[in-house]
Design a protein around this motif. Structure first.
Motif, PDB file in Angstrom:
ATOM      1  N   ASN A 116      -8.864   8.932  -6.225  1.00 21.73           N
ATOM      2  CA  ASN A 116      -9.022   7.947  -5.153  1.00 21.73           C
ATOM      3  C   ASN A 116      -9.628   6.644  -5.658  1.00 21.73           C
TER       4      ASN A 116
ATOM      5  N   LEU B 278      -7.137   4.629  -7.514  1.00 27.00           N
ATOM      6  CA  LEU B 278      -6.095   4.145  -6.602  1.00 27.00           C
ATOM      7  C   LEU B 278      -6.599   2.950  -5.790  1.00 27.00           C
TER       8      LEU B 278
ATOM      9  N   ALA C 272       1.526   7.051  -6.632  1.00 26.33           N
ATOM     10  CA  ALA C 272       0.433   8.004  -6.881  1.00 26.33           C
ATOM     11  C   ALA C 272       0.874   9.423  -6.553  1.00 26.33           C
ATOM     12  N   ASP C 273       1.603   9.588  -5.468  1.00 27.78           N
ATOM     13  CA  ASP C 273       2.097  10.919  -5.092  1.00 27.78           C
ATOM     14  C   ASP C 273       3.082  11.447  -6.127  1.00 27.78           C
TER      15      ASP C 273
ATOM     16  N   ARG D 162      -6.907   0.424   2.561  1.00 28.49           N
ATOM     17  CA  ARG D 162      -5.642  -0.184   2.982  1.00 28.49           C
ATOM     18  C   ARG D 162      -5.715  -0.652   4.434  1.00 28.49           C
TER      19      ARG D 162
ATOM     20  N   GLY E 222       0.823  -1.211   0.000  1.00 26.69           N
ATOM     21  CA  GLY E 222       0.000   0.000   0.000  1.00 26.69           C
ATOM     22  C   GLY E 222       0.853   1.255   0.000  1.00 26.69           C
ATOM     23  N   GLN E 223       1.916   1.230   0.765  1.00 30.39           N
ATOM     24  CA  GLN E 223       2.819   2.397   0.820  1.00 30.39           C
ATOM     25  C   GLN E 223       3.477   2.630  -0.535  1.00 30.39           C
TER      26      GLN E 223
ATOM     27  N   PHE F  27      -8.523   5.616  -0.051  1.00 32.09           N
ATOM     28  CA  PHE F  27      -7.388   4.700  -0.186  1.00 32.09           C
ATOM     29  C   PHE F  27      -6.915   4.230   1.183  1.00 32.09           C
ATOM     30  N   TYR F  28      -6.798   5.158   2.125  1.00 33.65           N
ATOM     31  CA  TYR F  28      -6.293   4.805   3.450  1.00 33.65           C
ATOM     32  C   TYR F  28      -7.257   3.886   4.197  1.00 33.65           C
TER      33      TYR F  28
ATOM     34  N   LYS G  30       0.985   4.184  -2.880  1.00 33.01           N
ATOM     35  CA  LYS G  30       0.738   5.584  -2.535  1.00 33.01           C
ATOM     36  C   LYS G  30       1.900   6.465  -2.969  1.00 33.01           C
TER      37      LYS G  30
END
Length: 105
Positions: A24, A27, A12-13, A59, A5-6, A55-56, A9
């Protein structure tokens, strides 16, 4: 799951930084699309919601499922180990009979 997941992300960032943000929904769907059958139940549940979670949140749910499965596996391994130890420590049932037979001679 946390590392996966990290990594997703971070990608995506990086895309957002260069002017190509990932929404979102996209993602979350990407997160779910790479899961193995171990996560099939929770992935289906997340996809069938009226609106996809953030997303968070998605996850976090996946990490929770992973933790529960790891704990179940741990307890199963302990139960198997306890059963094996109990079976190994018991003397054979006919051990006393054969000893008695030898002593009677």
């Amino acid at each position: 799951m946390s590392a996966y997941g990290q990594q997703l992300k971070v990608l995506a960032d990086q895309l957002a930084y260069i002017g190509s943000p990932v929404h979102n929904e996209r993602l979350v769907l990407q997160l779910l699309s790479r899961l193995n059958e171990q996560y099939e139940g929770i992935a289906t549940t997340i996809q069938q919601q009226d609106s996809l979670p953030t997303f968070y949140d998605a996850r976090s749910k996946l990490i929770m499922v992973e933790s529960c499965k790891a704990e179940q596996a741990f307890h199963t391994a302990q139960d198997v180990g306890t059963t094996l130890n109990a079976n190994v420590s018991r003397p054979p049932q006919n051990a006393h009979a054969s000893n008695d037979y030898r002593n009677d001679r």
